[in-house]
Scaffold this motif. Structure first.
Motif, PDB file in Angstrom:
ATOM      1  N   VAL A   1       0.865  -1.178   0.000  1.00 15.62           N
ATOM      2  CA  VAL A   1       0.000   0.000   0.000  1.00 15.62           C
ATOM      3  C   VAL A   1       0.906   1.233   0.000  1.00 15.62           C
ATOM      4  O   VAL A   1       1.386   1.671   1.050  1.00 15.62           O
ATOM      5  N   VAL A   2       1.152   1.786  -1.182  1.00 14.43           N
ATOM      6  CA  VAL A   2       2.107   2.896  -1.272  1.00 14.43           C
ATOM      7  C   VAL A   2       1.502   4.153  -1.894  1.00 14.43           C
ATOM      8  O   VAL A   2       2.227   5.097  -2.190  1.00 14.43           O
ATOM      9  N   ASN A   3       0.193   4.186  -2.074  1.00 15.32           N
ATOM     10  CA  ASN A   3      -0.441   5.448  -2.469  1.00 15.32           C
ATOM     11  C   ASN A   3      -0.583   6.374  -1.276  1.00 15.32           C
ATOM     12  O   ASN A   3      -0.567   7.597  -1.413  1.00 15.32           O
ATOM     13  N   HIS A   4      -0.707   5.795  -0.091  1.00 15.19           N
ATOM     14  CA  HIS A   4      -0.969   6.583   1.109  1.00 15.19           C
ATOM     15  C   HIS A   4      -0.439   5.827   2.326  1.00 15.19           C
ATOM     16  O   HIS A   4      -0.138   4.628   2.251  1.00 15.19           O
ATOM     17  N   THR A   5      -0.339   6.526   3.438  1.00 18.16           N
ATOM     18  CA  THR A   5      -0.008   5.910   4.726  1.00 18.16           C
ATOM     19  C   THR A   5      -1.157   6.183   5.697  1.00 18.16           C
ATOM     20  O   THR A   5      -2.186   6.734   5.323  1.00 18.16           O
ATOM     21  N   SER A   6      -0.960   5.798   6.939  1.00 13.76           N
ATOM     22  CA  SER A   6      -1.840   6.248   8.019  1.00 13.76           C
ATOM     23  C   SER A   6      -1.400   7.635   8.481  1.00 13.76           C
ATOM     24  O   SER A   6      -0.219   8.008   8.348  1.00 13.76           O
ATOM     25  N   ASP A   7      -2.330   8.395   9.053  1.00 15.24           N
ATOM     26  CA  ASP A   7      -1.929   9.676   9.647  1.00 15.24           C
ATOM     27  C   ASP A   7      -1.123   9.462  10.928  1.00 15.24           C
ATOM     28  O   ASP A   7      -0.597  10.421  11.500  1.00 15.24           O
ATOM     29  N   GLN A   8      -1.008   8.188  11.360  1.00 19.94           N
ATOM     30  CA  GLN A   8      -0.168   7.862  12.514  1.00 19.94           C
ATOM     31  C   GLN A   8       1.237   7.402  12.105  1.00 19.94           C
ATOM     32  O   GLN A   8       2.052   7.068  12.977  1.00 19.94           O
ATOM     33  N   HIS A   9       1.528   7.395  10.818  1.00 20.41           N
ATOM     34  CA  HIS A   9       2.881   7.056  10.369  1.00 20.41           C
ATOM     35  C   HIS A   9       3.845   8.152  10.834  1.00 20.41           C
ATOM     36  O   HIS A   9       3.503   9.336  10.851  1.00 20.41           O
ATOM     37  N   GLU A  10       5.051   7.727  11.180  1.00 25.91           N
ATOM     38  CA  GLU A  10       6.035   8.681  11.705  1.00 25.91           C
ATOM     39  C   GLU A  10       6.337   9.784  10.700  1.00 25.91           C
ATOM     40  O   GLU A  10       6.561  10.948  11.083  1.00 25.91           O
ATOM     41  N   TRP A  11       6.338   9.462   9.410  1.00 24.48           N
ATOM     42  CA  TRP A  11       6.581  10.488   8.391  1.00 24.48           C
ATOM     43  C   TRP A  11       5.535  11.599   8.475  1.00 24.48           C
ATOM     44  O   TRP A  11       5.864  12.781   8.418  1.00 24.48           O
TER      45      TRP A  11
ATOM     46  N   HIS B   1      -6.074  13.618   0.618  1.00 24.26           N
ATOM     47  CA  HIS B   1      -6.308  12.182   0.806  1.00 24.26           C
ATOM     48  C   HIS B   1      -7.310  11.684  -0.228  1.00 24.26           C
ATOM     49  O   HIS B   1      -8.406  12.204  -0.352  1.00 24.26           O
ATOM     50  N   THR B   2      -6.909  10.681  -0.996  1.00 20.11           N
ATOM     51  CA  THR B   2      -7.807  10.060  -1.970  1.00 20.11           C
ATOM     52  C   THR B   2      -8.885   9.247  -1.272  1.00 20.11           C
ATOM     53  O   THR B   2     -10.022   9.166  -1.740  1.00 20.11           O
ATOM     54  N   PHE B   3      -8.530   8.646  -0.145  1.00 24.70           N
ATOM     55  CA  PHE B   3      -9.458   7.758   0.566  1.00 24.70           C
ATOM     56  C   PHE B   3      -9.927   8.456   1.858  1.00 24.70           C
ATOM     57  O   PHE B   3     -10.447   9.549   1.789  1.00 24.70           O
ATOM     58  N   ALA B   4      -9.762   7.852   3.009  1.00 26.47           N
ATOM     59  CA  ALA B   4     -10.245   8.451   4.254  1.00 26.47           C
ATOM     60  C   ALA B   4      -9.315   9.588   4.706  1.00 26.47           C
ATOM     61  O   ALA B   4      -8.125   9.607   4.348  1.00 26.47           O
TER      62      ALA B   4
ATOM     63  N   PRO C   1      -3.479   9.971   4.509  1.00 24.28           N
ATOM     64  CA  PRO C   1      -2.882  11.005   3.656  1.00 24.28           C
ATOM     65  C   PRO C   1      -2.093  10.399   2.498  1.00 24.28           C
ATOM     66  O   PRO C   1      -1.332   9.449   2.686  1.00 24.28           O
ATOM     67  N   ASP C   2      -2.283  10.951   1.302  1.00 21.49           N
ATOM     68  CA  ASP C   2      -1.577  10.454   0.120  1.00 21.49           C
ATOM     69  C   ASP C   2      -0.098  10.817   0.170  1.00 21.49           C
ATOM     70  O   ASP C   2       0.273  11.935   0.569  1.00 21.49           O
ATOM     71  N   LEU C   3       0.734   9.882  -0.273  1.00 18.08           N
ATOM     72  CA  LEU C   3       2.159  10.155  -0.417  1.00 18.08           C
ATOM     73  C   LEU C   3       2.397  10.974  -1.684  1.00 18.08           C
ATOM     74  O   LEU C   3       1.677  10.842  -2.679  1.00 18.08           O
ATOM     75  N   ASN C   4       3.427  11.782  -1.651  1.00 16.56           N
ATOM     76  CA  ASN C   4       3.769  12.647  -2.788  1.00 16.56           C
ATOM     77  C   ASN C   4       4.794  11.946  -3.668  1.00 16.56           C
ATOM     78  O   ASN C   4       6.009  12.085  -3.473  1.00 16.56           O
ATOM     79  N   TRP C   5       4.301  11.216  -4.658  1.00 14.36           N
ATOM     80  CA  TRP C   5       5.193  10.467  -5.531  1.00 14.36           C
ATOM     81  C   TRP C   5       6.013  11.365  -6.457  1.00 14.36           C
ATOM     82  O   TRP C   5       6.912  10.879  -7.148  1.00 14.36           O
ATOM     83  N   GLU C   6       5.731  12.648  -6.477  1.00 16.25           N
ATOM     84  CA  GLU C   6       6.560  13.558  -7.263  1.00 16.25           C
ATOM     85  C   GLU C   6       7.925  13.775  -6.609  1.00 16.25           C
ATOM     86  O   GLU C   6       8.849  14.288  -7.243  1.00 16.25           O
TER      87      GLU C   6
ATOM     88  N   HIS D   1      -3.604   5.331  -8.637  1.00 16.26           N
ATOM     89  CA  HIS D   1      -3.849   6.651  -8.038  1.00 16.26           C
ATOM     90  C   HIS D   1      -2.561   7.428  -7.755  1.00 16.26           C
ATOM     91  O   HIS D   1      -2.633   8.568  -7.271  1.00 16.26           O
ATOM     92  N   LEU D   2      -1.399   6.856  -8.027  1.00 19.21           N
ATOM     93  CA  LEU D   2      -0.144   7.508  -7.621  1.00 19.21           C
ATOM     94  C   LEU D   2       0.038   8.890  -8.231  1.00 19.21           C
ATOM     95  O   LEU D   2       0.598   9.785  -7.606  1.00 19.21           O
TER      96      LEU D   2
END
Length: 561
Positions: A100-110, A162-165, A169-174, A204-205
């Motif tokens: 799952v690399v389009n997004h993480t949890s908002d609890q991810h350290e990043w 965020h694309t989903f919930a 939050p979506d990761l910035n693949w740019e 969705h990336l």
């Protein structure tokens, strides 16, 4: 075309949370997966796809990942997962994980770092926007409903995407630095011994970087994010680099969840040099709904002919690009196929479940079995929205009420389509909690399960479970393996509208499949189809004339070698 190592696999998807609880907390765990490896092997399965078990707050049941390189304690530990890999390998079963690399949890350290310090490098790992007027940057609607933009606390006029919930939050693949972090994580798992990945939400990336609003497509004044954030121009740069930096180095198998790929781009995805080994065939997965974003709006009036055309078209297009499809009837995001594709409850029988299995099992590509599918599990009926866990179901229910639907009609739609239908605990026996646990499960049991459990079906030679075992044996039978794995696909025309028929042809061998997906008798002529290899229901074949009772199926083989 040369045969890839993964083309003869049979894959079983485990949804760990609902598979087997061994530590008495009502939640499935890794030890439960280990305990049933022999059961899975007996189905003819050669590969297991494990739905997310990473550390997660479970807002979207593990698809919101807080740590990519650790196991959530409710499932067990990384050491236990290594034991699972080892025990699977002893049984010649490979393991793939969800990626799952389009997004993480908002609890991810990043993301925590990105919020804590707007000047940190992690702010650019995600997508933040600041507006002059305090309004959200555009009118895009997230897939789970509501705006794709969430305000950042203590930062006026600033939002994250965020694309989903909102908690995903979506990761910035740019950002090249972000991509390198992702690649290192993927390679770490491949070094650990996983065979590859099912790749989540991968189309969705890439987002349209103009971030422009579009005319609304709903009463909420918003427009689906899919129109600006799925299959967008430039995604090929990300997907090519992802493949080169990770999968290619390990000859890993990859299965893309690639909704909406245009036909013209299919070769890029699954051709001989495609981004992925295969993608799921979703051509018919949502045949039962009018609107995949807002599925509370009701069911479609599909026909067997519609289903047949969708199945055959996707197979023929994939064949033209020499690509492979992952063939599915069910997964963790879909209701149970017996309830979905057999409209009349009186017809939702073990015989119908076996007919559906026959329909998809011998299509070109790799068959995937979702846990419980092999025993013919059905949808539930819930009486109140409080009985649901799935965030998408709850959001659709709320959208339906806002749109003026009654509670009764909204709940009926959610019962039909909820992802929770697939997520109820696995039915191992007919006890109160079905042998899944000895305590109250995390999600309520299914309520249509009489005779539908592993223990009961193992004792019945005519059960759905034992039929799936026979299909697995036929799939691996050396006499037919080549034609099933690499044979040409030939749809059979001029059949009754309720019958799906096709052939697989290779070097003088012909495998023929007929499935009658209605409760009406079907009659037709069939020539040079050979001997019956497997049969479901009442079928007679006399002088090339075939009579098929309702919800029957037959597999026949002709061998001129």
């Amino acid at each position: 075309m040369s045969t890839k190592w993964w083309q003869n696999e049979i894959v079983y998807q485990i949804y760990p949370r609902s598979f087997q609880d061994t530590n008495h907390d009502g939640i499935g765990d890794i030890q439960g997966m280990i305990d049933h490896l022999d059961y899975i092997q007996e189905l003819g399965v050669t590969m297991i796809w494990v739905s997310p078990i990473y550390k997660s707050p479970m807002v979207d049941m593990g698809y919101d990942i807080a740590d990519y390189q650790d196991i959530d304690p409710q499932f067990g530990s990384l050491d236990e997962f290594k034991v699972f890999l080892s025990e699977a390998k002893k049984r010649h079963i490979k393991v793939i994980m969800d990626l799952v690399v389009n997004h993480t949890s908002d609890q991810h350290e990043w993301f925590k770092q990105a919020l804590a310090d707007p000047k940190s490098k992690y702010r650019d790992y995600f997508i933040f926007k600041t507006t002059d007027d305090g309004d959200v940057p555009n009118n895009w609607r997230s897939i789970f409903g509501g705006s794709t933009w969430e305000p950042v606390a203590d930062e006026p006029n600033t939002f994250y995407f965020h694309t989903f919930a909102p908690q995903q939050p979506d990761l910035n693949w740019e950002n090249p630095a972000l991509r390198q972090e992702i690649y290192q994580m993927i390679n770490w798992w491949l070094e650990l011994g996983v065979a590859g990945f099912r790749v989540d939400a991968i189309t969705h990336l890439k987002k349209d970087l103009d971030w422009a609003s579009l005319p609304a497509d709903g009463s909420d004044g918003l427009v689906s994010v899919i129109k600006k954030g799925q299959n967008r121009s430039g995604i090929d740069v990300f997907l090519n680099e992802l493949k080169q930096e990770t999968f290619d180095k390990y000859d890993a198998i990859t299965v893309g969840e690639a909704y909406g790929v245009p036909e013209k781009d299919l070769k890029k995805y699954i051709g001989p040099n495609g981004y992925f080994s295969m993608i799921f065939d979703f051509s018919y997965m949502n045949i039962d709904v009018l609107n995949t974003d807002e599925w509370y709006r009701g069911r479609s009036q599909w026909t067997v002919k519609d289903l047949r055309e969708a199945l055959f078209e996707s197979q023929q297009v994939a064949g033209q690009v020499h690509g492979t499809l992952a063939n599915v009837l069910e997964n963790h995001d879909q209701p149970r196929v017996l309830s979905k594709l057999v409209p009349d409850k009186h017809d939702q029988t073990p015989t119908a479940a076996k007919a559906l299995a026959t329909m998809y099992y011998f299509l070109p590509g790799v068959p995937f079995i979702y846990q419980g599918q092999e025993i013919g599990m059905k949808n539930f009926v819930r009486k109140d929205i409080s009985e649901f866990n799935d965030v998408s179901s709850i959001n659709n229910y709320q959208m339906a009420l806002k749109d003026g639907y009654s509670k009764e009609s909204a709940l009926a739609s959610i019962n039909d389509k909820s992802r929770d239908n697939a997520r109820v605990p696995m039915q191992w026996n007919n006890s109160n909690f079905a042998g899944f646990s000895d305590t109250e499960p995390w999600l309520g049991m299914g309520n249509d399960r009489e005779g539908i459990d592993v223990q009961t079906e193992l004792a019945d030679e005519n059960s759905v479970l034992n039929y799936y075992k026979k299909l697995g044996q036929l799939h691996h039978d050396l006499a037919w393996q080549s034609v099933i794995t690499t044979g040409d696909f030939q749809p059979i025309d001029s059949l009754p509208e309720t019958v799906i028929g096709y052939q697989r042809i290779l070097d003088g061998q012909v495998l023929t499949v007929f499935v009658n997906l209605s409760h009406e008798l079907a009659e037709f002529d069939a020539h040079n189809v050979g001997d019956v290899l497997e049969k479901v229901g009442d079928i007679t074949i006399d002088n090339d004339h075939v009579k098929m009772a309702g919800y029957s199926a037959v597999v026949m083989g002709l061998n001129d070698n």
